[in-house]
Design a protein around this motif. Sequence first.
Motif, PDB file in Angstrom:
ATOM      1  N   GLU A  20      26.879  36.907  35.949  1.00 47.19           N
ATOM      2  CA  GLU A  20      28.239  36.814  36.474  1.00 47.19           C
ATOM      3  C   GLU A  20      28.303  35.791  37.602  1.00 47.19           C
ATOM      4  O   GLU A  20      27.372  35.691  38.406  1.00 47.19           O
ATOM      5  CB  GLU A  20      28.708  38.171  37.007  1.00 47.19           C
ATOM      6  CG  GLU A  20      28.786  39.269  35.970  1.00 47.19           C
ATOM      7  CD  GLU A  20      29.212  40.588  36.587  1.00 47.19           C
ATOM      8  OE1 GLU A  20      30.321  41.057  36.249  1.00 47.19           O
ATOM      9  OE2 GLU A  20      28.453  41.118  37.409  1.00 47.19           O
TER      10      GLU A  20
ATOM     11  N   THR B   6      29.778  35.545  32.254  1.00 45.41           N
ATOM     12  CA  THR B   6      31.089  36.037  32.697  1.00 45.41           C
ATOM     13  C   THR B   6      31.510  35.314  33.965  1.00 45.41           C
ATOM     14  O   THR B   6      30.713  35.184  34.906  1.00 45.41           O
ATOM     15  CB  THR B   6      31.059  37.553  32.967  1.00 45.41           C
ATOM     16  OG1 THR B   6      30.684  38.238  31.773  1.00 45.41           O
ATOM     17  CG2 THR B   6      32.427  38.045  33.424  1.00 45.41           C
TER      18      THR B   6
ATOM     19  N   HIS C  33      34.304  35.401  37.029  1.00 45.01           N
ATOM     20  CA  HIS C  33      35.352  36.119  37.752  1.00 45.01           C
ATOM     21  C   HIS C  33      36.181  35.075  38.494  1.00 45.01           C
ATOM     22  O   HIS C  33      35.657  34.376  39.371  1.00 45.01           O
ATOM     23  CB  HIS C  33      34.743  37.115  38.738  1.00 45.01           C
ATOM     24  CG  HIS C  33      33.994  38.226  38.074  1.00 45.01           C
ATOM     25  ND1 HIS C  33      34.614  39.376  37.634  1.00 45.01           N
ATOM     26  CD2 HIS C  33      32.676  38.345  37.757  1.00 45.01           C
ATOM     27  CE1 HIS C  33      33.705  40.175  37.082  1.00 45.01           C
ATOM     28  NE2 HIS C  33      32.517  39.579  37.147  1.00 45.01           N
TER      29      HIS C  33
ATOM     30  N   GLU D 158      33.306  34.365  28.982  1.00 40.49           N
ATOM     31  CA  GLU D 158      34.432  35.280  29.130  1.00 40.49           C
ATOM     32  C   GLU D 158      34.923  35.206  30.573  1.00 40.49           C
ATOM     33  O   GLU D 158      34.137  34.962  31.496  1.00 40.49           O
ATOM     34  CB  GLU D 158      34.041  36.708  28.751  1.00 40.49           C
ATOM     35  CG  GLU D 158      33.126  37.407  29.728  1.00 40.49           C
ATOM     36  CD  GLU D 158      32.959  38.884  29.381  1.00 40.49           C
ATOM     37  OE1 GLU D 158      33.395  39.320  28.303  1.00 40.49           O
ATOM     38  OE2 GLU D 158      32.378  39.603  30.208  1.00 40.49           O
TER      39      GLU D 158
ATOM     40  N   LEU E  36      37.542  36.856  33.674  1.00 45.28           N
ATOM     41  CA  LEU E  36      38.425  37.875  34.238  1.00 45.28           C
ATOM     42  C   LEU E  36      39.170  37.261  35.407  1.00 45.28           C
ATOM     43  O   LEU E  36      38.552  36.704  36.329  1.00 45.28           O
ATOM     44  CB  LEU E  36      37.635  39.095  34.730  1.00 45.28           C
ATOM     45  CG  LEU E  36      37.067  40.041  33.663  1.00 45.28           C
ATOM     46  CD1 LEU E  36      35.744  39.513  33.130  1.00 45.28           C
ATOM     47  CD2 LEU E  36      36.864  41.434  34.265  1.00 45.28           C
TER      48      LEU E  36
ATOM     49  N   HIS F 244      41.450  37.859  38.602  1.00 44.98           N
ATOM     50  CA  HIS F 244      41.625  39.001  39.498  1.00 44.98           C
ATOM     51  C   HIS F 244      42.936  38.934  40.262  1.00 44.98           C
ATOM     52  O   HIS F 244      43.384  37.852  40.684  1.00 44.98           O
ATOM     53  CB  HIS F 244      40.460  39.059  40.485  1.00 44.98           C
ATOM     54  CG  HIS F 244      39.166  39.473  39.847  1.00 44.98           C
ATOM     55  ND1 HIS F 244      38.666  40.749  39.924  1.00 44.98           N
ATOM     56  CD2 HIS F 244      38.276  38.769  39.089  1.00 44.98           C
ATOM     57  CE1 HIS F 244      37.517  40.820  39.264  1.00 44.98           C
ATOM     58  NE2 HIS F 244      37.261  39.631  38.741  1.00 44.98           N
TER      59      HIS F 244
ATOM     60  N   LYS G 104      41.040  40.628  31.631  1.00 37.40           N
ATOM     61  CA  LYS G 104      40.029  39.954  30.820  1.00 37.40           C
ATOM     62  C   LYS G 104      40.745  39.235  29.682  1.00 37.40           C
ATOM     63  O   LYS G 104      41.446  39.852  28.869  1.00 37.40           O
ATOM     64  CB  LYS G 104      39.016  40.950  30.265  1.00 37.40           C
ATOM     65  CG  LYS G 104      37.927  40.292  29.406  1.00 37.40           C
ATOM     66  CD  LYS G 104      37.019  41.322  28.764  1.00 37.40           C
ATOM     67  CE  LYS G 104      36.088  41.934  29.794  1.00 37.40           C
ATOM     68  NZ  LYS G 104      35.060  42.796  29.137  1.00 37.40           N
TER      69      LYS G 104
ATOM     70  N   PRO H 128      44.334  40.794  25.486  1.00 40.03           N
ATOM     71  CA  PRO H 128      43.888  40.874  26.882  1.00 40.03           C
ATOM     72  C   PRO H 128      43.695  42.322  27.308  1.00 40.03           C
ATOM     73  O   PRO H 128      44.402  43.220  26.837  1.00 40.03           O
ATOM     74  CB  PRO H 128      45.022  40.204  27.654  1.00 40.03           C
ATOM     75  CG  PRO H 128      46.220  40.328  26.760  1.00 40.03           C
ATOM     76  CD  PRO H 128      45.702  40.260  25.360  1.00 40.03           C
TER      77      PRO H 128
ATOM     78  N   VAL I 230      41.146  45.427  33.500  1.00 38.16           N
ATOM     79  CA  VAL I 230      39.918  46.029  34.022  1.00 38.16           C
ATOM     80  C   VAL I 230      40.200  46.492  35.449  1.00 38.16           C
ATOM     81  O   VAL I 230      40.493  45.670  36.322  1.00 38.16           O
ATOM     82  CB  VAL I 230      38.746  45.029  33.995  1.00 38.16           C
ATOM     83  CG1 VAL I 230      37.489  45.677  34.589  1.00 38.16           C
ATOM     84  CG2 VAL I 230      38.490  44.549  32.573  1.00 38.16           C
TER      85      VAL I 230
END
Length: 388
Positions: free
Chosen positions: A251, A316, A318, A342, A344, A346, A361, A370, A373
């Motif tokens: 991540e 991943t 963020h 992938e 995400l 926030h 996500k 989508p 999370v």
Amino acid sequence: MSLLHKVFDTLLTAVSKVVDFALRRRSFPLRIFRAGLILIGATAAGSWVSSLFYADDVRALSLHIEISGGTPELITWLAFMIGLVLTAVGGVWEAIRFAEEERKEEERRARRRVVVIEQRGLAKSSGSPLKDALPKDVVGVPQSILLDHTPYVENNSVTDPERVVGEVATVRHDLERSVSDVAREDVTVVYGGVSPVPLTFLAGFLLDDDGAVRIVDWDRGEARWRSLDGADDGERFIVDGFDRVPRGAAEVAVAVEVSYAVDADAVGRSLGAVPVVRLSLPTIDKDNHWSDAKQRALAAQFLKVVSDLGNRGVRTIHLFLVAQNSVVFRLGQRYDQRNLPEVLVHQYEKTANPPHPWAVKMPTHGINRPVVVRRAPLAVQHPTDHSA
């Protein structure tokens, strides 16, 4: 004085249109019209040069040439009449042709569809509908797709993220349905909004291959919708922290700072010890985004960074974005759902626990829709009581 200016401007406009009609427009009828003017001018010039006279204090000179009767006079009048006929025929023909062009253009405008996608998702969103404030160069019959998230926003917090994400998830289907009866070349898509970052990014992500989307933004200072018509100031992202990302990291946090700085402490409290790559503009300001060329360049930089992270083995990303709505939407458009890690995106709520209570996500790598999370609240640290 103002009246004189208006009269002068009217005359100038009229003269400009006449000149444009007579000299600049190109068509076969106008060639005939201009040929007639040349013939008329030539016959008139013949009468102008037939007599010349010069005089000063010491001398006087006179030259007189007269063509009368016979073949020369017949040829002159014949040329003049042909010129009149050609001018009249060419002018009428061009007027008919021009009217037909205008009629076809009106039909084309009536066929054109302008799909206006507007996102409303903040308590202080614009009260002016985007469909009523389209740029003047956007031509067509407007059709609105309104994504109104405000019923689920209280005190600038989204109360039902799953509900609003589900509404945004249908935007691609809504767009395709609204233009199913129109040829692709007759469709213009205009996007604008004021909404939470994850929802805006998701809208751009879902409209990723619609390169013809016209993006506008809400100018808070002038309280109006505005095109991205500003000059490119040449500023680009300064990338920091990329070299400190270990190869194969599971991540990575990517912080994008355009309008304000990302709350680094909040990122740490939300994710813990995760490597952070920061993309920051030299001048962080709420009005540094009005250039379309600049936004395109920033989006290209962003795409390269996330692509390089993918090549580094990151699985991943963020994403923490602090940027204007149009910038967030454009970055969403550029995120490749097939070849990048992938991601995400926030949601930041300063007083929430944690400060990034939920993320979206994006539908990548086999995820069809989508997903919201949510993060569990952080444990509250109470001071230790040392009293006896």
